[in-house]
Design a protein around this motif. Structure first.
Motif, PDB file in Angstrom:
ATOM      1  N   LEU A  18      -5.839  17.169   3.268  1.00 18.20           N
ATOM      2  CA  LEU A  18      -5.898  16.660   4.644  1.00 18.20           C
ATOM      3  C   LEU A  18      -7.168  15.858   4.866  1.00 18.20           C
ATOM      4  O   LEU A  18      -8.110  16.315   5.491  1.00 18.20           O
ATOM      5  N   ASP A  19      -7.192  14.669   4.327  1.00 22.15           N
ATOM      6  CA  ASP A  19      -8.300  13.746   4.569  1.00 22.15           C
ATOM      7  C   ASP A  19      -8.043  13.028   5.888  1.00 22.15           C
ATOM      8  O   ASP A  19      -6.971  13.118   6.467  1.00 22.15           O
ATOM      9  N   THR A  20      -9.022  12.283   6.326  1.00 21.74           N
ATOM     10  CA  THR A  20      -8.863  11.555   7.581  1.00 21.74           C
ATOM     11  C   THR A  20      -7.848  10.426   7.457  1.00 21.74           C
ATOM     12  O   THR A  20      -7.219  10.041   8.428  1.00 21.74           O
ATOM     13  N   ASP A  21      -7.659   9.905   6.233  1.00 21.52           N
ATOM     14  CA  ASP A  21      -6.730   8.796   6.064  1.00 21.52           C
ATOM     15  C   ASP A  21      -5.374   9.229   5.514  1.00 21.52           C
ATOM     16  O   ASP A  21      -4.506   8.399   5.284  1.00 21.52           O
ATOM     17  N   SER A  22      -5.163  10.524   5.298  1.00 24.63           N
ATOM     18  CA  SER A  22      -3.872  10.980   4.803  1.00 24.63           C
ATOM     19  C   SER A  22      -2.846  10.965   5.942  1.00 24.63           C
ATOM     20  O   SER A  22      -3.159  11.300   7.071  1.00 24.63           O
ATOM     21  N   LYS A  23      -1.646  10.542   5.612  1.00 22.03           N
ATOM     22  CA  LYS A  23      -0.612  10.400   6.627  1.00 22.03           C
ATOM     23  C   LYS A  23       0.573  11.279   6.275  1.00 22.03           C
ATOM     24  O   LYS A  23       1.458  10.870   5.526  1.00 22.03           O
ATOM     25  N   TYR A  24       0.573  12.476   6.795  1.00 22.29           N
ATOM     26  CA  TYR A  24       1.662  13.406   6.579  1.00 22.29           C
ATOM     27  C   TYR A  24       2.541  13.460   7.817  1.00 22.29           C
ATOM     28  O   TYR A  24       2.041  13.469   8.937  1.00 22.29           O
ATOM     29  N   GLU A  25       3.833  13.519   7.587  1.00 22.37           N
ATOM     30  CA  GLU A  25       4.785  13.700   8.675  1.00 22.37           C
ATOM     31  C   GLU A  25       5.172  15.177   8.682  1.00 22.37           C
ATOM     32  O   GLU A  25       5.501  15.758   7.648  1.00 22.37           O
ATOM     33  N   VAL A  26       5.121  15.788   9.839  1.00 24.11           N
ATOM     34  CA  VAL A  26       5.460  17.198   9.968  1.00 24.11           C
ATOM     35  C   VAL A  26       6.974  17.326  10.066  1.00 24.11           C
ATOM     36  O   VAL A  26       7.608  16.701  10.922  1.00 24.11           O
ATOM     37  N   LEU A  27       7.557  18.124   9.171  1.00 24.84           N
ATOM     38  CA  LEU A  27       9.002  18.333   9.191  1.00 24.84           C
ATOM     39  C   LEU A  27       9.395  19.553  10.016  1.00 24.84           C
ATOM     40  O   LEU A  27      10.464  19.601  10.597  1.00 24.84           O
ATOM     41  N   GLY A  28       8.535  20.544  10.065  1.00 24.26           N
ATOM     42  CA  GLY A  28       8.806  21.778  10.798  1.00 24.26           C
ATOM     43  C   GLY A  28       8.064  22.919  10.123  1.00 24.26           C
ATOM     44  O   GLY A  28       7.183  22.705   9.301  1.00 24.26           O
ATOM     45  N   TRP A  29       8.466  24.145  10.460  1.00 26.04           N
ATOM     46  CA  TRP A  29       7.818  25.288   9.843  1.00 26.04           C
ATOM     47  C   TRP A  29       8.845  26.183   9.177  1.00 26.04           C
ATOM     48  O   TRP A  29      10.014  26.207   9.549  1.00 26.04           O
ATOM     49  N   VAL A  30       8.391  26.898   8.150  1.00 24.49           N
ATOM     50  CA  VAL A  30       9.244  27.762   7.342  1.00 24.49           C
ATOM     51  C   VAL A  30       8.589  29.134   7.280  1.00 24.49           C
ATOM     52  O   VAL A  30       7.368  29.230   7.137  1.00 24.49           O
ATOM     53  N   PHE A  31       9.400  30.183   7.387  1.00 27.63           N
ATOM     54  CA  PHE A  31       8.858  31.537   7.231  1.00 27.63           C
ATOM     55  C   PHE A  31       9.245  32.054   5.856  1.00 27.63           C
ATOM     56  O   PHE A  31      10.417  32.250   5.558  1.00 27.63           O
TER      57      PHE A  31
END
Length: 112
Positions: A23-36
């Motif tokens: 998780l850098d300042t320039d990283s671009k991740y799209e959140v898909l949701g959460w998993v248990f």
């Protein structure tokens, strides 16, 4: 021109092989949701590298008042300290984590 069409089903086996994101300042991740899966994980997708990553959810995320360049986090009830070069970096990281966790909660749970 290269066109790659791929549809992948995320199975439990694939999920278990995923690593944590950088998780850098320039990283671009799209959140898909959460998993248990023995704990709450957030599933992230990076369009640039076409890769998946999983991230544990944090609770009690805050800046340490004694050391402003450190973030206090609790994972599975264990308190941890994450240090940064400057206090502004710590604030930016905490804000980014809060945004990711809020977005994951809004998108909802994924079942694998």
């Amino acid at each position: 021109m290269v066109v790659e069409l791929k549809k992948v089903k995320i199975t439990k086996s694939i999920f278990n092989q995923l690593t944590g994101p950088l998780l850098d300042t320039d990283s671009k991740y799209e959140v898909l949701g959460w998993v248990f899966d023995k704990g709450k994980y957030i599933l992230l997708y990076n369009k640039e590298t076409n890769s998946l990553a999983k991230m544990r959810t944090f609770s009690n995320l805050s800046i340490d008042p004694k050391m402003p360049n450190c973030a206090l986090i609790a994972v599975n009830g264990l308190n941890k300290l994450k240090s940064f070069p400057t206090g502004q970096d710590a604030l930016n990281w905490c804000a980014k984590i809060n945004i990711i966790q809020t977005e994951a909660n809004l998108k909802g749970q994924l079942y694998i």
